[in-house]
Design a protein around this motif. Structure first.
Motif, PDB file in Angstrom:
ATOM      1  N   GLN A  37       0.826  -1.208   0.000  1.00 22.89           N
ATOM      2  CA  GLN A  37       0.000   0.000   0.000  1.00 22.89           C
ATOM      3  C   GLN A  37       0.859   1.256   0.000  1.00 22.89           C
ATOM      4  OE1 GLN A  37      -2.353  -0.853   3.460  1.00 22.89           O
ATOM      5  NE2 GLN A  37      -4.032  -1.693   2.252  1.00 22.89           N
ATOM      6  N   ILE A  38       1.947   1.235   0.746  1.00 20.29           N
ATOM      7  CA  ILE A  38       2.840   2.393   0.794  1.00 20.29           C
ATOM      8  C   ILE A  38       3.460   2.643  -0.579  1.00 20.29           C
ATOM      9  CG2 ILE A  38       5.047   3.229   1.733  1.00 20.29           C
ATOM     10  CD1 ILE A  38       4.188   1.919   4.415  1.00 20.29           C
ATOM     11  N   GLY A  74       0.158   0.692  13.081  1.00 19.91           N
ATOM     12  CA  GLY A  74      -1.063   1.500  13.096  1.00 19.91           C
ATOM     13  C   GLY A  74      -0.800   2.914  12.602  1.00 19.91           C
ATOM     14  N   ASN A  75       0.329   3.501  13.008  1.00 24.35           N
ATOM     15  CA  ASN A  75       0.694   4.833  12.536  1.00 24.35           C
ATOM     16  C   ASN A  75       0.950   4.840  11.032  1.00 24.35           C
ATOM     17  OD1 ASN A  75       0.503   5.910  15.109  1.00 24.35           O
ATOM     18  ND2 ASN A  75       2.680   5.715  15.525  1.00 24.35           N
ATOM     19  N   ALA A  76       1.595   3.787  10.535  1.00 29.50           N
ATOM     20  CA  ALA A  76       1.847   3.702   9.099  1.00 29.50           C
ATOM     21  C   ALA A  76       0.543   3.629   8.327  1.00 29.50           C
ATOM     22  CB  ALA A  76       2.717   2.481   8.791  1.00 29.50           C
ATOM     23  N   ILE A  77      -0.378   2.848   8.837  1.00 28.59           N
ATOM     24  CA  ILE A  77      -1.687   2.687   8.186  1.00 28.59           C
ATOM     25  C   ILE A  77      -2.461   3.995   8.250  1.00 28.59           C
ATOM     26  CG2 ILE A  77      -3.920   1.523   8.362  1.00 28.59           C
ATOM     27  CD1 ILE A  77      -2.265  -0.966   9.319  1.00 28.59           C
ATOM     28  N   LYS A  78      -2.402   4.651   9.419  1.00 24.83           N
ATOM     29  CA  LYS A  78      -3.077   5.922   9.581  1.00 24.83           C
ATOM     30  C   LYS A  78      -2.559   6.961   8.590  1.00 24.83           C
ATOM     31  CE  LYS A  78      -3.122   6.679  13.959  1.00 24.83           C
ATOM     32  NZ  LYS A  78      -2.960   7.239  15.284  1.00 24.83           N
ATOM     33  N   GLY A  79      -1.265   6.944   8.350  1.00 26.74           N
ATOM     34  CA  GLY A  79      -0.650   7.863   7.407  1.00 26.74           C
ATOM     35  C   GLY A  79      -1.109   7.628   5.986  1.00 26.74           C
ATOM     36  N   MET A  80      -1.547   6.409   5.681  1.00 23.60           N
ATOM     37  CA  MET A  80      -2.037   6.075   4.347  1.00 23.60           C
ATOM     38  C   MET A  80      -3.493   6.441   4.158  1.00 23.60           C
ATOM     39  SD  MET A  80      -0.486   2.358   3.545  1.00 23.60           S
ATOM     40  CE  MET A  80      -0.262   1.591   5.150  1.00 23.60           C
ATOM     41  N   ASP A  81      -4.233   6.605   5.238  1.00 30.33           N
ATOM     42  CA  ASP A  81      -5.667   6.822   5.157  1.00 30.33           C
ATOM     43  C   ASP A  81      -6.053   7.997   4.272  1.00 30.33           C
ATOM     44  OD1 ASP A  81      -6.305   4.661   6.679  1.00 30.33           O
ATOM     45  OD2 ASP A  81      -6.594   5.791   8.529  1.00 30.33           O
ATOM     46  N   ALA A  82      -5.250   9.020   4.251  1.00 28.22           N
ATOM     47  CA  ALA A  82      -5.594  10.231   3.500  1.00 28.22           C
ATOM     48  C   ALA A  82      -5.051  10.200   2.080  1.00 28.22           C
ATOM     49  CB  ALA A  82      -5.075  11.454   4.238  1.00 28.22           C
ATOM     50  N   MET A  83      -4.771   9.013   1.545  1.00 26.38           N
ATOM     51  CA  MET A  83      -4.232   8.905   0.186  1.00 26.38           C
ATOM     52  C   MET A  83      -5.220   9.446  -0.816  1.00 26.38           C
ATOM     53  SD  MET A  83      -2.261   5.269  -0.236  1.00 26.38           S
ATOM     54  CE  MET A  83      -3.714   4.308  -0.455  1.00 26.38           C
TER      55      MET A  83
END
Length: 83
Positions: A37-38, A74-83
């Motif tokens: 995802q990243i 969780g922080n990494a996933i949260k950072g992706m949420d606003a893609m």
């Protein structure tokens, strides 16, 4: 009547990210999914921050610190949420 509903909505909004954090599973499959995802993030800043958090999650998993791994993943996933 609207004030209690607004308060409840506000509390629910605050609780959602915390609840989502507890559902993060720190395992190889989750790490690989996050890496994929990243790789698809177009925003350079978000990509860099999410990649840093993912690296910290991998390090924590290697050290067998699953709580820390979950937190960073969780922080990494949260950072992706606003893609």
């Amino acid at each position: 009547m609207l004030k209690p509903i607004a308060t409840l909505a506000f509390v629910a909004a605050l609780a959602s990210p915390a609840f989502a954090q507890t559902n993060v599973v720190c395992d190889e499959a989750s790490i690989m999914r996050a890496e994929q995802q990243i790789a698809q993030i177009n925003d350079g800043t978000k990509k860099i921050e999410s990649a840093k958090e993912l690296t910290l999650a991998k390090d924590a998993m290697t050290a067998n610190d699953l709580e820390k791994c979950k937190s960073h993943l969780g922080n990494a996933i949260k950072g992706m949420d606003a893609m």
